[in-house]
Design an enzyme around this catalytic site. Structure first.
Site, PDB file in Angstrom:
ATOM      1  N   LYS A  70       0.836  -1.211   0.000  1.00  0.00           N
ATOM      2  CA  LYS A  70       0.000   0.000   0.000  1.00  0.00           C
ATOM      3  C   LYS A  70       0.872   1.264   0.000  1.00  0.00           C
ATOM      4  O   LYS A  70       0.645   2.179  -0.794  1.00  0.00           O
ATOM      5  CB  LYS A  70      -0.941  -0.004   1.229  1.00  0.00           C
ATOM      6  CG  LYS A  70      -1.910  -1.180   1.208  1.00  0.00           C
ATOM      7  CD  LYS A  70      -2.879  -1.174   2.355  1.00  0.00           C
ATOM      8  CE  LYS A  70      -2.248  -1.431   3.706  1.00  0.00           C
ATOM      9  NZ  LYS A  70      -1.590  -2.756   3.821  1.00  0.00           N
ATOM     10  N   THR A  71       1.879   1.298   0.870  1.00  0.00           N
ATOM     11  CA  THR A  71       2.773   2.465   0.914  1.00  0.00           C
ATOM     12  C   THR A  71       3.526   2.600  -0.404  1.00  0.00           C
ATOM     13  O   THR A  71       3.696   3.704  -0.945  1.00  0.00           O
ATOM     14  CB  THR A  71       3.791   2.308   2.064  1.00  0.00           C
ATOM     15  OG1 THR A  71       3.061   2.000   3.257  1.00  0.00           O
ATOM     16  CG2 THR A  71       4.609   3.555   2.268  1.00  0.00           C
TER      17      THR A  71
HETATM   18  P1  ADP Z   1       2.170  -1.920   3.190  1.00  0.00           P
HETATM   19  O1  ADP Z   1       2.191  -0.421   3.097  1.00  0.00           O
HETATM   20  O2  ADP Z   1       0.957  -2.529   2.533  1.00  0.00           O
HETATM   21  O3  ADP Z   1       2.377  -2.444   4.597  1.00  0.00           O
HETATM   22  P2  ADP Z   1       4.645  -1.738   1.672  1.00  0.00           P
HETATM   23  O4  ADP Z   1       4.210  -0.907   0.531  1.00  0.00           O
HETATM   24  O5  ADP Z   1       5.446  -1.050   2.737  1.00  0.00           O
HETATM   25  O6  ADP Z   1       3.388  -2.495   2.339  1.00  0.00           O
HETATM   26  O7  ADP Z   1       5.449  -2.986   1.070  1.00  0.00           O
HETATM   27  C1  ADP Z   1       6.412  -3.710   1.797  1.00  0.00           C
HETATM   28  C2  ADP Z   1       7.599  -4.054   0.932  1.00  0.00           C
HETATM   29  O8  ADP Z   1       7.210  -5.085   0.032  1.00  0.00           O
HETATM   30  C3  ADP Z   1       8.099  -2.904   0.077  1.00  0.00           C
HETATM   31  O9  ADP Z   1       9.246  -2.322   0.604  1.00  0.00           O
HETATM   32  C4  ADP Z   1       8.436  -3.512  -1.251  1.00  0.00           C
HETATM   33  O10 ADP Z   1       9.814  -3.786  -1.304  1.00  0.00           O
HETATM   34  C5  ADP Z   1       7.726  -4.832  -1.266  1.00  0.00           C
HETATM   35  N1  ADP Z   1       6.595  -4.861  -2.208  1.00  0.00           N
HETATM   36  C6  ADP Z   1       5.295  -4.649  -1.888  1.00  0.00           C
HETATM   37  N2  ADP Z   1       4.515  -4.816  -2.965  1.00  0.00           N
HETATM   38  C7  ADP Z   1       5.328  -5.135  -3.991  1.00  0.00           C
HETATM   39  C8  ADP Z   1       5.103  -5.455  -5.369  1.00  0.00           C
HETATM   40  N3  ADP Z   1       3.865  -5.516  -5.873  1.00  0.00           N
HETATM   41  N4  ADP Z   1       6.170  -5.717  -6.146  1.00  0.00           N
HETATM   42  C9  ADP Z   1       7.416  -5.704  -5.611  1.00  0.00           C
HETATM   43  N5  ADP Z   1       7.689  -5.435  -4.316  1.00  0.00           N
HETATM   44  C10 ADP Z   1       6.665  -5.159  -3.506  1.00  0.00           C
END
Ligand code: ADP
Length: 342
Positions: A70-71
């Site tokens: 999401k981030t």
């Molecule tokens: P959330 O905000 O949902 O908790 P993040 O956006 O922080 O998750 O994602 C966590 C990590 O996973 C990121 O640093 C990234 O490296 C990896 N990641 C997440 N989604 C993807 C994706 N679709 N493709 C590649 N890497 C991803």
């Protein structure tokens, strides 16, 4: 439960030492973001349309379990729009003054990202509404009879809200988002691609089977996949001249006590409690939480979404139920009451 979420190898949340690597592994553009095809297609159209019209992008709500991107998506939206990105989180801003200061300084069309937006308090939500709708804030200065409301203009901006619990968002806040997307767990194939991409960035030599093994045990979550990759890399460096093969990945993951399904002791304990203490369920989530000395929120937000997704746990109106798959996992036979449920 003995383990804090921040100590779990298979936690979807970010662990304290992961910030640096997360940054380098985070995709920067939509084309690099693996999976979630429907969300990407929709976002891409919204972004292109806003750009073509020279208008601000509608507010975006992204919801789904932690660690699914999401981030990352929020910062990608900023990159694709070519605008500034500013991030904060619901529990961090606790004062109207802080939020008013942020809002009065936003740049035209920028992305303002609020993680855990369901934890924003009501007063802050109310300050936010006119900013989201009319790009102004009504701010009260002074106290008592001398208090007066000042209106401040805010540059048009896009709020991207992220939450693990869309159900906890107040209806008025939810209705301010024109674009709403649910982010789902990833398939093992998609996680395999993510692991290989990360291995390339980290320059870790790896066989395809090694990446597939890590992907399979990552509970549908990119953050966990990246974490397991780093830990398997450590093991490979010490025990196998740095190369991650199938057998190296298996041995490392066994040592980390992450099993074939990506379960750790917390998952096993949760399922076993339902099976042994409550005859497989249904058991109410409050009772379950008390038995495990856990918070209800943690069970709903962190532990059970994946168990539900892979069909080990069902959420019914009368409580949680362990499925026959969960019984089989422990080498147990579902009882007749259980069989009747499925
Ligand atoms: P959330 O905000 O949902 O908790 P993040 O956006 O922080 O998750 O994602 C966590 C990590 O996973 C990121 O640093 C990234 O490296 C990896 N990641 C997440 N989604 C993807 C994706 N679709 N493709 C590649 N890497 C991803």
């Amino acid at each position: 439960m003995a383990l804090e979420d921040s100590e779990r190898m298979v936690s979807g949340s970010m662990l304290p030492d992961e910030q640096q690597d997360e940054y380098s592994l985070r995709p920067k553009r939509l084309a690099e973001f693996i999976g979630q095809q429907k969300v990407k297609d929709n976002l891409s159209i919204s972004i292109q349309a806003a750009r073509a019209r020279g208008e601000v992008l509608d507010h975006v709500l992204l919801y789904g379990p932690p660690g699914l991107g999401k981030t990352t998506l929020a910062s990608i939206i900023a990159n694709e729009l070519g605008v500034a990105f500013q991030a904060t989180s619901g529990p961090v801003i606790d004062d109207k003054k802080d939020l008013a200061a942020i809002l009065s300084n936003v740049e035209k069309f920028q992305i303002f990202f609020i993680d855990e937006i369901h934890r924003l308090n009501t007063q802050l939500e109310e300050l936010l509404y006119p900013a989201l709708e009319d790009f102004r804030i009504d701010y009260v200065v002074g106290q008592g009879p001398g208090a007066r409301t000042v209106q401040l203009n805010v540059a048009p901006f896009t709020l991207v809200g992220a939450t693990t619990r869309a159900g906890l968002l107040s209806a008025p806040l939810r209705s301010r988002f024109g674009i709403v997307h649910r982010i789902d767990f990833y398939t093992a194939e998609e996680l395999g691609i993510i692991v290989r991409r990360s291995a390339d960035i980290l320059q870790v030599p790896m066989d395809r089977e090694g990446s597939e093994e890590i992907a399979r045990r990552s509970r549908g979550t990119p953050r966990i996949a990246n974490r397991l990759l780093r830990r398997v890399r450590d093991y490979a460096e010490v025990k196998a001249e740095g190369r991650i093969t199938l057998s190296v990945a298996r041995a490392a993951l066994e040592m980390l006590e992450v099993d074939h399904y990506g379960f750790d002791e917390v998952d096993r304990k949760l399922l076993l409690t339902i099976i042994e203490k409550y005859g497989g369920g249904p058991v109410g989530v409050n009772t379950l939480a008390a038995s495990l000395s856990e918070e209800v929120d943690a069970i709903e937000e962190i532990y059970e979404p994946f168990l539900i997704q892979i069909g080990f746990l069902h959420r019914t109106p009368r409580g949680r139920v362990a499925t026959p798959l969960a019984f089989q996992y422990f080498g147990l036979k579902p009882n007749s009451a259980q069989n009747a449920l499925f």
